[in-house]
Each structure stands twice: as C-alpha cells, then as structure tokens.
Design an enzyme around this catalytic site. Structure first.
Site, PDB file in Angstrom:
ATOM      1  N   ARG A 174       0.833  -1.206   0.000  1.00  0.00           N
ATOM      2  CA  ARG A 174       0.000   0.000   0.000  1.00  0.00           C
ATOM      3  C   ARG A 174       0.874   1.265   0.000  1.00  0.00           C
ATOM      4  NH1 ARG A 174      -5.083  -0.305   1.836  1.00  0.00           N
ATOM      5  NH2 ARG A 174      -4.914   1.660   2.953  1.00  0.00           N
ATOM      6  N   ARG A 178       9.661   6.467  -2.720  1.00  0.00           N
ATOM      7  CA  ARG A 178       9.925   7.459  -3.770  1.00  0.00           C
ATOM      8  C   ARG A 178      11.355   7.988  -3.694  1.00  0.00           C
ATOM      9  NH1 ARG A 178       4.863  10.071  -2.555  1.00  0.00           N
ATOM     10  NH2 ARG A 178       3.229   8.976  -3.708  1.00  0.00           N
ATOM     11  N   ARG A 250      -8.518  -6.258  14.008  1.00  0.00           N
ATOM     12  CA  ARG A 250      -8.014  -5.222  14.895  1.00  0.00           C
ATOM     13  C   ARG A 250      -9.123  -4.200  15.097  1.00  0.00           C
ATOM     14  NH1 ARG A 250      -3.888  -6.701  17.683  1.00  0.00           N
ATOM     15  NH2 ARG A 250      -2.910  -4.629  17.828  1.00  0.00           N
ATOM     16  N   ARG A 280      -0.724   6.713  15.828  1.00  0.00           N
ATOM     17  CA  ARG A 280      -0.706   8.012  15.167  1.00  0.00           C
ATOM     18  C   ARG A 280      -1.593   8.995  15.913  1.00  0.00           C
ATOM     19  NH1 ARG A 280      -3.611   6.046   9.445  1.00  0.00           N
ATOM     20  NH2 ARG A 280      -5.425   5.095  10.412  1.00  0.00           N
ATOM     21  N   GLU A 301      -4.485   7.423  18.437  1.00  0.00           N
ATOM     22  CA  GLU A 301      -5.085   6.170  17.955  1.00  0.00           C
ATOM     23  C   GLU A 301      -4.287   4.970  18.483  1.00  0.00           C
ATOM     24  OE1 GLU A 301      -6.033   6.686  13.795  1.00  0.00           O
ATOM     25  OE2 GLU A 301      -5.855   4.535  13.446  1.00  0.00           O
ATOM     26  N   TYR A 349      -8.993  -5.885   3.404  1.00  0.00           N
ATOM     27  CA  TYR A 349      -8.526  -4.529   3.746  1.00  0.00           C
ATOM     28  C   TYR A 349      -8.789  -3.679   2.502  1.00  0.00           C
ATOM     29  CZ  TYR A 349      -4.809  -1.331   5.590  1.00  0.00           C
ATOM     30  OH  TYR A 349      -4.068  -0.284   6.085  1.00  0.00           O
ATOM     31  N   ASP A 351      -9.795  -0.144   0.403  1.00  0.00           N
ATOM     32  CA  ASP A 351      -9.892   1.317   0.372  1.00  0.00           C
ATOM     33  C   ASP A 351     -11.303   1.714  -0.065  1.00  0.00           C
ATOM     34  OD1 ASP A 351      -7.368   1.916   1.241  1.00  0.00           O
ATOM     35  OD2 ASP A 351      -6.487   1.879  -0.754  1.00  0.00           O
TER      36      ASP A 351
HETATM   37  N1  UDP Z   1       3.068   1.435   7.961  1.00  0.00           N
HETATM   38  C1  UDP Z   1       4.230   1.530   8.680  1.00  0.00           C
HETATM   39  N2  UDP Z   1       4.663   2.767   9.078  1.00  0.00           N
HETATM   40  C2  UDP Z   1       3.959   3.897   8.805  1.00  0.00           C
HETATM   41  C3  UDP Z   1       2.771   3.797   8.069  1.00  0.00           C
HETATM   42  C4  UDP Z   1       2.334   2.553   7.671  1.00  0.00           C
HETATM   43  O1  UDP Z   1       4.867   0.521   8.977  1.00  0.00           O
HETATM   44  O2  UDP Z   1       4.417   4.993   9.204  1.00  0.00           O
HETATM   45  C5  UDP Z   1       2.603   0.086   7.547  1.00  0.00           C
HETATM   46  C6  UDP Z   1       1.661  -0.519   8.586  1.00  0.00           C
HETATM   47  O3  UDP Z   1       1.860  -1.912   8.627  1.00  0.00           O
HETATM   48  C7  UDP Z   1       0.308  -0.170   8.005  1.00  0.00           C
HETATM   49  C8  UDP Z   1       0.558  -0.344   6.500  1.00  0.00           C
HETATM   50  O4  UDP Z   1       1.892   0.156   6.331  1.00  0.00           O
HETATM   51  O5  UDP Z   1      -0.691  -1.042   8.475  1.00  0.00           O
HETATM   52  C9  UDP Z   1      -0.421   0.390   5.604  1.00  0.00           C
HETATM   53  O6  UDP Z   1      -0.411   1.765   5.937  1.00  0.00           O
HETATM   54  P1  UDP Z   1      -1.648   2.706   5.600  1.00  0.00           P
HETATM   55  O7  UDP Z   1      -1.218   4.099   5.841  1.00  0.00           O
HETATM   56  O8  UDP Z   1      -2.174   2.362   4.270  1.00  0.00           O
HETATM   57  O9  UDP Z   1      -2.671   2.281   6.749  1.00  0.00           O
HETATM   58  P2  UDP Z   1      -4.151   2.822   7.107  1.00  0.00           P
HETATM   59  O10 UDP Z   1      -4.146   4.333   6.968  1.00  0.00           O
HETATM   60  O11 UDP Z   1      -5.097   2.117   6.168  1.00  0.00           O
HETATM   61  O12 UDP Z   1      -4.301   2.391   8.530  1.00  0.00           O
END
Ligand code: UDP
Length: 380
Positions: A174, A178, A250, A280, A301, A349, A351
């Site tokens: 996901r 870059r 979860r 976060r 969160e 999962y 979007d």
């Molecule tokens: N992830 C991570 N560090 C970050 C952000 C994401 O390791 O700073 C990993 C983590 O396993 C997460 C996955 O990447 O579940 C997908 O991130 P995404 O931002 O898509 O998660 P969402 O916003 O759907 O919770």
C-alpha cells in the site's frame, strides 16, 4: 424483470451504493444498519466543542485512479482538493512518510540525488530471490533493514499485534517508496475531501424515494427470507453466528483531546517507535483547510485485538493461517440469494474507492442478469 424487494445489510459505502443503484433501477430497497448512523467507519461528525469535522473512526482520505468512481462520489458530495502529507516521528525526529528522498537524506544525513539514493538503497536491500510473501521480506527487499526497523517494524507490530513476518506483503504494498521529494501519501490521479464530510455524502446516496433505512436495526439470520435478494455487508463470521469461531480483526481506541490553535501542524503524525503506545495522532481540522477554527480536536489512535462487541476495523489476514476464512467462504458460497460485499462481508482490507467500485459491479451484475454475481472472491 419485475421490481423485486431487496434487503441491504449495512449502510456503509457498499450498502449505500448498492441500495442507490437498485433503487434507481426501480427496486424497493430496505436497509438495516446496526449503528445509529450511516457511513460505517468513514463516519464524520462535527465536534460540538470545537466545531471541527472529525473522522470518528480514523483518517479517511478519498483517493482513486478510477474516473467512474470519482464521478460517482462527486454526484453526492462536493469534493475539495486535499493532499495527504503524512509525517512520522522516529526516535524524536520528524520525517516525511511514505519514505521518499527527503526521508532518506534526513535519516542517513546525506544529500543524495535521486539516482544516487536509488543505488544507495539498492545496496542495503536483502532479497531471497523468490517474490517476498511476508511484509517483513517485502520491506527488506524494498528498503533494507535500517529503514525497515526505523519506519516500518515498530509501527506494524503496534498496528497489527503480530510480527511483520506473519503479515502479507500486500499490506506494505500500500505504501510507495519514492526517490523524489514528492510527499503525497497517495499516487492516485484523484484525491479530495468531501466538503460536508462522508456521512453527509452517504446520507445523500441513501436519500431516494425507493430506499428505507432502519438505523439501530441489527440483522438476524432469516431476515432476508421475505426479500428477493440480500446484499450483506456485515461481518462474514457474524452472518453464521460465529459458528466456526471468530475471524481476527483489529479494533481501534481513540483518545480525544482538545488544543488551542495548531497543535501538530499537519493532519496525521505517525509514531513509529515500538515503545510509544499509540500509532498516530490525527489533527482533524487539517482535513478541512478551507475552514477556520480557533480550537482543535485531536485523536490519539491505539490498535488492539477486537473482542466481542468491538467495532471492527482491519481484518488480520496472516500469510499462513487462512483456514478459518476459507471455511467461512465455503459456507457463504452455499447461501442462496445472498451476496457478501464490502470490507466486512469479504474480510478484506479495502480502500473506499475499491469498495465503491465493487459495490457498483455487484449492483449492476444483479440488474443485468436478474441474479447476483457469484460471491466476490477474496484476493488478498
Ligand atoms: N506502515 C508503517 N509505518 C507507517 C505507516 C504505515 O509501517 O508509518 C505500515 C503498517 O503496517 C500499516 C501499512 O503500512 O498497516 C499500511 O499503511 P496505511 O497508511 O495504508 O494504513 P491505514 O491508513 O489504512 O491504517
């Protein structure tokens, strides 16, 4: 075909889109929604204390490459331009996320240009040859151990309660990597935020003379008997009264706090260190930069295993343990006149844009053939 009465279980994105499509085709649609509001986990509401529009189930940013889906949502909401620029806190330093040229240069104290950084990262990566199956192997093949341990491992363990070695590579896919200073979290053509929030958008989808919505109305097995067809977007295991056991999910806990002015300077700050208990912090007013508020609502969160009665967020699909899911999928395939849809109904999962795309397909297939598609197969 005569207009047949349809039951839709769940008033999230899947349920609302399907209800709308079938209602527009002349079918009377009844929607059962367990909760007291529509829009599922993209539910938004104004905080009565601050006036800020809050994403009550965590940040939801609409992004898609699919022009059909983008046009569809724009029928029901005015979307404002929004660009998701996430930061992440690692060992007391703030970095740009997903990992980009700025992140790499800051982390290693370098001033590499794109090709140099590409070469530098390639030299750190570890690949076993075969396509990586797990999150961990995918990460080591993509960024190598130093970046993996700092930015991905701790966050992922907190988020999923599992070792990244047990999680599928799809979860990491996901995130982009870059070698430029582009810090847009998403790489999609269309990205935006509905001006009045997601709940108003879903309410407009459901606002049709052929649709009746019952809030606070849980589904019970057999409710579909008096309808020609049922689209079920509730949890797959709950449809069968958890008869084979519970599929692991979860859930999230949100700790709300109010601050003055601008508390963190961005909408989403991730906390990657394993010893920080939250994943976060979201400062919701940054999702609506066109609004002005003196006070600010924030949410810390926390992720944990879902128990009975908890709101379900992320399906935990492990690389090696999908037997229970397969058993439920076999049961679902045998249920007549019920189509399982959406994140909970197919245990994926998803979007928001993919959810809407699949809901349009499910509704249109039903209309085209007079019967539903075979159950959408879970793909990963
Ligand atoms: N992830 C991570 N560090 C970050 C952000 C994401 O390791 O700073 C990993 C983590 O396993 C997460 C996955 O990447 O579940 C997908 O991130 P995404 O931002 O898509 O998660 P969402 O916003 O759907 O919770």
């Amino acid at each position: 075909m005569l207009p047949e009465p349809i039951l839709v279980v769940g008033a999230g994105l899947s349920g609302a889109v399907i209800a709308r499509e079938l209602a527009e085709a002349g079918h009377p649609v009844t929607v059962f929604e367990t909760r007291g509001h529509v829009a599922g986990n993209c539910h938004t509401a104004r905080d009565p204390e601050t006036g800020v529009m809050v994403h009550l189930h965590g940040p939801h940013i609409f992004h898609t490459d699919d022009a059909v889906v983008w046009d569809y949502v724009n029928r029901f909401a005015r979307f404002r331009p929004y660009r998701n620029q996430v930061k992440t806190m690692v060992r007391g330093q703030v970095y740009s996320m997903p990992i980009n040229l700025h992140t790499i240069n800051q982390f290693f104290g370098t001033a590499l240009r794109p090709d140099e950084a590409r070469q530098f990262v390639a030299e750190m990566t570890e690949s076993g040859g075969a396509p990586p199956a797990s999150f961990r192997d995918q990460a080591l093949a993509m960024v190598g151990p130093a970046l993996y341990e700092a930015f991905l491992e701790g966050y992922t363990r907190k988020q999923w309660g599992r070792s990244p070695a047990e999680l599928p590579a799809a979860v990491l896919k996901r995130l982009p990597l870059r070698f430029s200073y582009d810090d847009n979290y998403f790489a999609h053509r269309f990205q935006g935020m509905p001006e009045d929030g997601y709940t108003a958008m879903v309410e407009r989808m459901l606002d049709h003379p052929m649709i009746v919505v019952h809030l606070g109305q849980p589904y019970s097995r057999g409710d579909e008997d008096i309808f020609a067809h049922c689209f079920y977007s509730g949890p797959l295991d709950q449809f069968f009264d958890n008869g084979l056991g519970r599929l692991p999910y979860r859930t999230l806990d949100f700790e709300r706090f109010v601050a003055e002015g601008d508390w963190q300077g961005c909408a989403v700050m991730n906390y990657a260190d394993a010893d920080t208990p939250w994943t976060r912090i979201t400062e919701h007013k940054h999702f609506a930069p066109w609004e002005h508020h003196t006070l600010s609502t924030l949410t810390r969160e926390f992720s944990r295993a879902a128990g009975p009665g908890d709101t379900l967020y992320y399906p935990v699909r492990l690389v090696t343990e999908l037997t229970l899911l397969a058993a439920y999928q076999r049961l679902a395939a045998e249920v007549e006149r019920v189509t399982f849809v959406g994140r909970l109904g197919t245990y994926r999962y998803l979007d928001m844009d993919v959810t809407i795309h699949e809901a349009l397909i499910a509704a249109r297939a039903f209309l085209a053939r007079g019967r539903a598609l075979p159950h959408l197969r879970a793909t990963g």
